[in-house]
Every structure is written in C-alpha cells, then in structure tokens.
Design an enzyme around this catalytic site. Structure first.
Site, PDB file in Angstrom:
ATOM      1  CG  ASP A 206     -77.909  29.238 -65.507  1.00 46.54           C
ATOM      2  OD1 ASP A 206     -78.256  28.879 -66.640  1.00 46.54           O
ATOM      3  OD2 ASP A 206     -77.653  28.450 -64.583  1.00 46.54           O
TER       4      ASP A 206
ATOM      5  CG  HIS B 121     -73.765  32.369 -64.210  1.00 48.63           C
ATOM      6  ND1 HIS B 121     -72.865  31.323 -64.151  1.00 48.63           N
ATOM      7  CD2 HIS B 121     -74.818  32.031 -63.431  1.00 48.63           C
ATOM      8  CE1 HIS B 121     -73.364  30.385 -63.350  1.00 48.63           C
ATOM      9  NE2 HIS B 121     -74.538  30.794 -62.889  1.00 48.63           N
TER      10      HIS B 121
HETATM   11 ZN   LIG Z   1     -78.723  31.041 -61.403  1.00 54.44          ZN
END
Ligand SMILES: [Zn+2]
Length: 250
Positions: free
Chosen positions: A49, A210
C-alpha cells in the site's frame, strides 16, 4: 437514498460496537463483501500500500523478480500522477495495480460524495496511466462505512483486505518485523505437514505491507525490503506461490 441505509437493520446500525467492528475489523463483512484470503493454502497474495515510491518500489520490483513473485500494489492517485512511469513498469512486470484512493483520507469519516471523489480520482489516474482501470480497491487504514464498498463496486472494483498486517510502518527493528511475519510460514508448514489438507477452510494468506507512505514520496521502507529478503526464499522453499489478487481468487 443509499440502499445500505435501508437494508442494515436498525438494531445493527444503532449498535455502535457492531458498527465499529464492521468499520475496522479486516475480515468483517457488515458494510459489504471483501476478499481477505486466497482460495488455496498454497497461494500467498503479497500486497503493498501507499506507493508508488521512487525510493523503494524499483528495488522491490527487482527483489520480487528474483523469486518470480507477483504482487498487488494499492497505489495513491496523486502519487500515480507524479510517478506514472513507475506504475507502468510495475504493471509491465506482471503485478496488479489497485486503487487506494486519491489522497488517503479516513473514509469512515466521509460522506458518499466525498468518497466517490476520492475513489474516482485514483481510478482515473490509474486508467489514464495504464490504459485500463484497476480491478481491486483497498480502503486507507482498512476503514469502511456503508458507502465505501458500494462506491468501489460501482467502479468495477472488488475490495481487498488481508489476513495479516504485521505493522511494517512502526519504528521497530527489521528483526521485529520478520518475527511478526512468522504466521505465513507457520500456516504454510501446517499445510505441508498435513499433506495439503490443512486449513479448515482451504484458504491462503493475504499479506498487507507498505512500499510507500501516504504523506510523502521517497519515504524509507528499507525495513520492509529486509523482511521480504528474509522470507521470500523461505516461503518459496515451503512451496508457496506468490500471486496477484486476481490469481488469488481465480
Ligand atoms: Zn494506506
């Protein structure tokens, strides 16, 4: 009127605790259907992400290539517009690109029209960059309300959550993050030990990591790379296949 306002029983909507569960628990289905698992214990869907991130994503693409791993990148619209070539390269190397909204706000606090704007801007950024729209969506922080998933669905996106979110954004040593990712190997080992009959449900993990940071480009996510460098060869040796969200449900 939004149909969810009509169809959610009043007693449920009025129960704040249940609503909070539906809003934040990754595998809750109260506010609409989400995909949280792959359809086989042998398939691991790795997802990233908050990118694209010029400081990390190119290194990550090389690392994934080394293990023939395909992944899904949930990108932020305004970063897509800043780094279109990186998003093109990510898709060209066989990864899926998903919608993670335009500016990464907490959608739980927004109304239907603001949610539509957040999702549409990212949707168009991806479609204009790749020539094809995203087929997957992930809400920032995983937060949903009654309008989030219907809005994603109206754009042709399925909503992806996760089985494991180890917290790679926390300022902890890489060894800590590596330990937090142990459940993936534990599940894979249980599957090997049982001759492929493990996992009552016969499903596999979706891992949420991430490669970027929603507040700025070029954020350092070396810790995430280090943890993957540790685990990818071990997961491969346990027989796991690294798949995109499309392949996760195929
Ligand atoms: Zn996010």
């Amino acid at each position: 009127m939004n149909p969810f306002l009509v169809s959610v029983p009043a007693a449920v909507a009025a129960t704040a605790g249940v609503a909070a569960y539906g809003a934040v628990f990754p595998r809750a289905q109260l506010f609409g259907p989400t995909v949280c698992r792959t359809n086989s214990p042998g398939k691991l869907a790795i997802t990233f992400d908050d990118g694209p991130n010029p400081a990390i994503t190119p290194k990550l693409l090389d690392l994934l290539d080394r293990y023939q791993a395909k992944a899904t990148f949930f990108v932020i619209g305004r970063f897509v517009r800043e780094c279109p070539d990186l998003v093109k390269e990510t898709a060209a190397r066989g990864h899926a690109i998903g919608n993670h909204t335009e500016s990464h706000q907490n959608l739980f606090k927004l109304g239907p029209s603001q949610i539509t704007v957040e999702l549409r801007l990212c949707h168009h950024a991806i479609a204009n960059t790749l020539g094809a729209p995203a087929k997957w969506f992930r809400p920032p922080y995983g937060f949903r309300n009654p309008w989030v998933i219907p809005t994603a669905t109206s754009l042709g996106c399925k909503t992806a959550m996760w089985t494991l979110i180890p917290g790679d954004w926390l300022e902890r040593p890489a060894e800590w993050l590596i330990r937090r990712m142990q459940p993936i190997a534990t599940h894979a080992q249980q599957n090997v030990n049982s001759g492929g009959k493990a996992g009552v449900s016969g499903t596999g993990d979706v891992l949420c990591l991430h490669d970027g940071f929603h507040k700025e480009l070029n954020y350092d996510r070396t810790r995430t790379l280090t943890a993957l460098e540790h685990w990818l060869p071990r997961w491969r040796d346990l027989g796991l296949q690294f798949v995109t969200m499309d392949e996760a449900v195929r």
